[in-house]
Design a protein around this motif. Structure first.
Motif, PDB file in Angstrom:
ATOM      1  N   THR A   1     -33.771 -20.581  -5.755  1.00  0.00           N
ATOM      2  CA  THR A   1     -35.172 -20.803  -5.257  1.00  0.00           C
ATOM      3  C   THR A   1     -35.294 -21.676  -4.035  1.00  0.00           C
ATOM      4  OG1 THR A   1     -36.019 -20.309  -7.609  1.00  0.00           O
ATOM      5  CG2 THR A   1     -37.536 -21.752  -6.052  1.00  0.00           C
ATOM      6  N   HIS A   2     -34.637 -22.665  -4.174  1.00  0.00           N
ATOM      7  CA  HIS A   2     -34.747 -23.837  -2.791  1.00  0.00           C
ATOM      8  C   HIS A   2     -34.179 -23.098  -1.752  1.00  0.00           C
ATOM      9  CE1 HIS A   2     -35.820 -27.355  -0.960  1.00  0.00           C
ATOM     10  NE2 HIS A   2     -34.699 -27.297  -0.337  1.00  0.00           N
ATOM     11  N   ALA A   3     -33.020 -22.311  -1.848  1.00  0.00           N
ATOM     12  CA  ALA A   3     -32.393 -21.862  -0.830  1.00  0.00           C
ATOM     13  C   ALA A   3     -33.099 -20.841  -0.050  1.00  0.00           C
ATOM     14  CB  ALA A   3     -30.987 -21.170  -1.387  1.00  0.00           C
ATOM     15  N   LYS A   4     -33.835 -19.897  -0.899  1.00  0.00           N
ATOM     16  CA  LYS A   4     -34.780 -19.232  -0.300  1.00  0.00           C
ATOM     17  C   LYS A   4     -36.175 -19.636   0.561  1.00  0.00           C
ATOM     18  CE  LYS A   4     -34.503 -15.074  -3.467  1.00  0.00           C
ATOM     19  NZ  LYS A   4     -35.058 -14.511  -4.615  1.00  0.00           N
TER      20      LYS A   4
ATOM     21  N   PRO B   1     -29.103 -16.753   1.231  1.00  0.00           N
ATOM     22  CA  PRO B   1     -29.589 -18.111   1.296  1.00  0.00           C
ATOM     23  C   PRO B   1     -28.832 -19.195   0.592  1.00  0.00           C
ATOM     24  CG  PRO B   1     -31.086 -16.734   0.215  1.00  0.00           C
ATOM     25  CD  PRO B   1     -29.928 -15.693   0.720  1.00  0.00           C
ATOM     26  N   VAL B   2     -28.437 -18.688  -0.624  1.00  0.00           N
ATOM     27  CA  VAL B   2     -27.481 -19.841  -1.484  1.00  0.00           C
ATOM     28  C   VAL B   2     -26.262 -20.207  -0.644  1.00  0.00           C
ATOM     29  CG1 VAL B   2     -25.758 -19.741  -3.425  1.00  0.00           C
ATOM     30  CG2 VAL B   2     -28.213 -18.938  -3.535  1.00  0.00           C
ATOM     31  N   GLY B   3     -25.667 -19.313   0.041  1.00  0.00           N
ATOM     32  CA  GLY B   3     -24.439 -19.559   0.789  1.00  0.00           C
ATOM     33  C   GLY B   3     -24.695 -20.639   1.955  1.00  0.00           C
ATOM     34  N   ILE B   4     -25.778 -20.430   2.725  1.00  0.00           N
ATOM     35  CA  ILE B   4     -26.356 -21.172   3.648  1.00  0.00           C
ATOM     36  C   ILE B   4     -26.656 -22.982   2.950  1.00  0.00           C
ATOM     37  CG2 ILE B   4     -28.033 -21.794   5.375  1.00  0.00           C
ATOM     38  CD1 ILE B   4     -28.343 -18.536   5.668  1.00  0.00           C
ATOM     39  N   LEU B   5     -27.282 -22.795   2.008  1.00  0.00           N
ATOM     40  CA  LEU B   5     -27.774 -24.097   1.391  1.00  0.00           C
ATOM     41  C   LEU B   5     -26.488 -24.734   0.735  1.00  0.00           C
ATOM     42  CD1 LEU B   5     -29.766 -26.363   0.935  1.00  0.00           C
ATOM     43  CD2 LEU B   5     -30.291 -24.959  -1.337  1.00  0.00           C
ATOM     44  N   TYR B   6     -25.722 -24.162   0.313  1.00  0.00           N
ATOM     45  CA  TYR B   6     -24.276 -24.703  -0.163  1.00  0.00           C
ATOM     46  C   TYR B   6     -23.347 -25.247   1.040  1.00  0.00           C
ATOM     47  CZ  TYR B   6     -19.607 -24.827  -1.841  1.00  0.00           C
ATOM     48  OH  TYR B   6     -18.238 -25.311  -2.216  1.00  0.00           O
ATOM     49  N   ALA B   7     -23.503 -24.612   2.095  1.00  0.00           N
ATOM     50  CA  ALA B   7     -22.770 -25.142   3.072  1.00  0.00           C
ATOM     51  C   ALA B   7     -23.439 -26.507   3.906  1.00  0.00           C
ATOM     52  CB  ALA B   7     -22.617 -24.292   4.317  1.00  0.00           C
ATOM     53  N   CYS B   8     -24.636 -26.497   3.602  1.00  0.00           N
ATOM     54  CA  CYS B   8     -25.532 -27.595   4.475  1.00  0.00           C
ATOM     55  C   CYS B   8     -25.318 -29.034   3.432  1.00  0.00           C
ATOM     56  CB  CYS B   8     -26.850 -27.332   4.462  1.00  0.00           C
ATOM     57  SG  CYS B   8     -27.256 -26.004   5.664  1.00  0.00           S
ATOM     58  N   LEU B   9     -25.355 -28.628   1.961  1.00  0.00           N
ATOM     59  CA  LEU B   9     -25.259 -29.685   1.000  1.00  0.00           C
ATOM     60  C   LEU B   9     -23.531 -30.368   0.844  1.00  0.00           C
ATOM     61  CD1 LEU B   9     -27.558 -29.039  -1.956  1.00  0.00           C
ATOM     62  CD2 LEU B   9     -28.100 -29.891   0.320  1.00  0.00           C
ATOM     63  N   LYS B  10     -22.732 -29.092   1.001  1.00  0.00           N
ATOM     64  CA  LYS B  10     -21.282 -29.508   0.889  1.00  0.00           C
ATOM     65  C   LYS B  10     -20.905 -30.530   2.189  1.00  0.00           C
ATOM     66  CE  LYS B  10     -17.001 -28.134  -0.352  1.00  0.00           C
ATOM     67  NZ  LYS B  10     -16.649 -28.559  -1.532  1.00  0.00           N
TER      68      LYS B  10
ATOM     69  N   ILE C   1     -35.618 -22.678   2.131  1.00  0.00           N
ATOM     70  CA  ILE C   1     -35.088 -23.108   3.377  1.00  0.00           C
ATOM     71  C   ILE C   1     -34.991 -21.838   4.349  1.00  0.00           C
ATOM     72  CG2 ILE C   1     -33.128 -24.050   4.506  1.00  0.00           C
ATOM     73  CD1 ILE C   1     -33.173 -26.129   2.848  1.00  0.00           C
ATOM     74  N   VAL C   2     -34.605 -20.892   3.734  1.00  0.00           N
ATOM     75  CA  VAL C   2     -34.167 -19.758   4.649  1.00  0.00           C
ATOM     76  C   VAL C   2     -35.505 -18.993   5.367  1.00  0.00           C
ATOM     77  CG1 VAL C   2     -33.310 -17.429   4.940  1.00  0.00           C
ATOM     78  CG2 VAL C   2     -31.892 -19.226   4.077  1.00  0.00           C
ATOM     79  N   GLY C   3     -36.678 -19.112   4.242  1.00  0.00           N
ATOM     80  CA  GLY C   3     -38.021 -18.432   4.640  1.00  0.00           C
ATOM     81  C   GLY C   3     -38.476 -19.355   5.688  1.00  0.00           C
ATOM     82  N   TYR C   4     -38.376 -20.811   5.687  1.00  0.00           N
ATOM     83  CA  TYR C   4     -39.003 -21.765   6.639  1.00  0.00           C
ATOM     84  C   TYR C   4     -38.134 -21.493   8.059  1.00  0.00           C
ATOM     85  CZ  TYR C   4     -39.525 -25.978   9.189  1.00  0.00           C
ATOM     86  OH  TYR C   4     -39.754 -26.898  10.061  1.00  0.00           O
ATOM     87  N   SER C   5     -36.866 -21.342   7.815  1.00  0.00           N
ATOM     88  CA  SER C   5     -36.071 -21.082   9.090  1.00  0.00           C
ATOM     89  C   SER C   5     -36.539 -19.915   9.718  1.00  0.00           C
ATOM     90  CB  SER C   5     -34.577 -21.135   8.795  1.00  0.00           C
ATOM     91  OG  SER C   5     -34.263 -22.245   8.165  1.00  0.00           O
ATOM     92  N   LEU C   6     -36.608 -18.971   9.008  1.00  0.00           N
ATOM     93  CA  LEU C   6     -36.938 -17.486   9.770  1.00  0.00           C
ATOM     94  C   LEU C   6     -38.247 -18.052  10.523  1.00  0.00           C
ATOM     95  CD1 LEU C   6     -36.322 -14.774   6.829  1.00  0.00           C
ATOM     96  CD2 LEU C   6     -35.411 -14.968   9.367  1.00  0.00           C
TER      97      LEU C   6
ATOM     98  N   GLU D   1     -20.607 -27.179  -7.101  1.00  0.00           N
ATOM     99  CA  GLU D   1     -20.122 -25.863  -7.370  1.00  0.00           C
ATOM    100  C   GLU D   1     -20.746 -25.261  -8.682  1.00  0.00           C
ATOM    101  OE1 GLU D   1     -17.892 -24.748  -5.393  1.00  0.00           O
ATOM    102  OE2 GLU D   1     -17.961 -26.681  -4.385  1.00  0.00           O
ATOM    103  N   VAL D   2     -21.337 -26.101  -9.649  1.00  0.00           N
ATOM    104  CA  VAL D   2     -22.069 -25.447 -10.696  1.00  0.00           C
ATOM    105  C   VAL D   2     -23.441 -25.038 -10.330  1.00  0.00           C
ATOM    106  CG1 VAL D   2     -22.704 -26.143 -12.993  1.00  0.00           C
ATOM    107  CG2 VAL D   2     -20.635 -26.549 -12.331  1.00  0.00           C
ATOM    108  N   VAL D   3     -24.083 -26.057  -9.582  1.00  0.00           N
ATOM    109  CA  VAL D   3     -25.552 -26.123  -9.313  1.00  0.00           C
ATOM    110  C   VAL D   3     -25.868 -25.004  -8.303  1.00  0.00           C
ATOM    111  CG1 VAL D   3     -27.037 -27.347  -7.765  1.00  0.00           C
ATOM    112  CG2 VAL D   3     -26.219 -28.755  -9.381  1.00  0.00           C
ATOM    113  N   LYS D   4     -24.800 -24.417  -7.597  1.00  0.00           N
ATOM    114  CA  LYS D   4     -25.021 -23.320  -6.600  1.00  0.00           C
ATOM    115  C   LYS D   4     -25.426 -22.187  -7.315  1.00  0.00           C
ATOM    116  CE  LYS D   4     -20.517 -21.821  -5.718  1.00  0.00           C
ATOM    117  NZ  LYS D   4     -19.115 -21.659  -4.751  1.00  0.00           N
ATOM    118  N   GLY D   5     -24.845 -21.990  -8.632  1.00  0.00           N
ATOM    119  CA  GLY D   5     -25.114 -20.704  -9.487  1.00  0.00           C
ATOM    120  C   GLY D   5     -26.429 -20.966  -9.951  1.00  0.00           C
ATOM    121  N   THR D   6     -27.169 -21.878 -10.021  1.00  0.00           N
ATOM    122  CA  THR D   6     -28.553 -21.937 -10.932  1.00  0.00           C
ATOM    123  C   THR D   6     -29.700 -21.235 -10.256  1.00  0.00           C
ATOM    124  OG1 THR D   6     -29.115 -24.130 -10.058  1.00  0.00           O
ATOM    125  CG2 THR D   6     -27.683 -24.183 -11.882  1.00  0.00           C
TER     126      THR D   6
END
Ligand code: HEM
Length: 154
Positions: free
Chosen positions: A75-78, A38-47, A80-85, A65-70
């Motif tokens: 939590t937010h990435a999960k 989920p983190v990689g997916i949200l990172y790409a969408c915000l990037k 988004i992926v949960g909703y998408s699923l 680059e810092v935010v993505k490790g928090t």
């Protein structure tokens, strides 16, 4: 007045295309391959569009680059992926999920350009992490339907 109504009606029909059972299972199998990141997916969408990140009070003004490790990002990435699923496993019926999305996101003042860029970021991610040529047209149909329906409602 009548021609205008006709144009609007035909445009709203054009926004949704019928997905075949094969396209639906291709999209489901393809998303299954990446749902664990989920983190990689949200990172790409915000990037893809820094103005999207600015809409999030907890991420605004910070280095992606810092935010993505928090933990907050995870939590937010999960979410988004949960909703998408949910949307993907309910295909082809997405209207109720779209309405939930529009109800919460319309007040956030999101533009159509931000939606397009979010979608483009997701596709960039999929191209980098899956054999996208195999699923490209199935994803095209489902993303056209999802974002087309959202845009017609906000
Ligand atoms: C395109 C620009 C978008 C912007 C600017 C945006 C912004 C936001 C913001 C500010 C929140 C609240 C976060 C919080 O309270 O912690 C949120 C929540 C959420 N977003 Fe988005 N979002 C966008 C697109 C999307 C898309 C395309 C999806 C789904 C694929 C999505 C799914 C969600 C979900 C599931 C939540 C949590 C439930 C809710 O509050 O609605 N968002 N979004």
């Amino acid at each position: 007045m009548k021609p205008i109504i006709l144009v609007i009606v035909s445009l709203s029909f054009a926004a949704a295309s019928i997905m075949t059972a094969e396209q639906i299972s291709i999209v489901q199998a393809s998303f299954d391959e990446v749902k664990g990141d989920p983190v990689g997916i949200l990172y790409a969408c915000l990037k893809a569009d820094p103005s999207i990140q600015e809409k999030f009070p907890q991420f605004a003004g910070k280095d992606l680059e810092v935010v993505k490790g928090t933990p907050e990002f995870k939590t937010h990435a999960k979410r988004i992926v949960g909703y998408s699923l949910k949307v993907i496993y309910e295909l082809p019926d997405m209207e109720r999920d779209v309405d939930t999305f529009v109800a919460s996101h319309k007040p956030r003042g999101i533009t159509h350009e931000q939606l397009d860029n979010f979608r483009a970021g997701f596709v960039t991610y999929m191209k980098a992490h899956t054999d996208f040529a195999k699923s490209e047209s199935a994803w095209g149909a489902s993303l056209d339907n999802f974002f087309g329906m959202i845009k017609s409602k906000m």
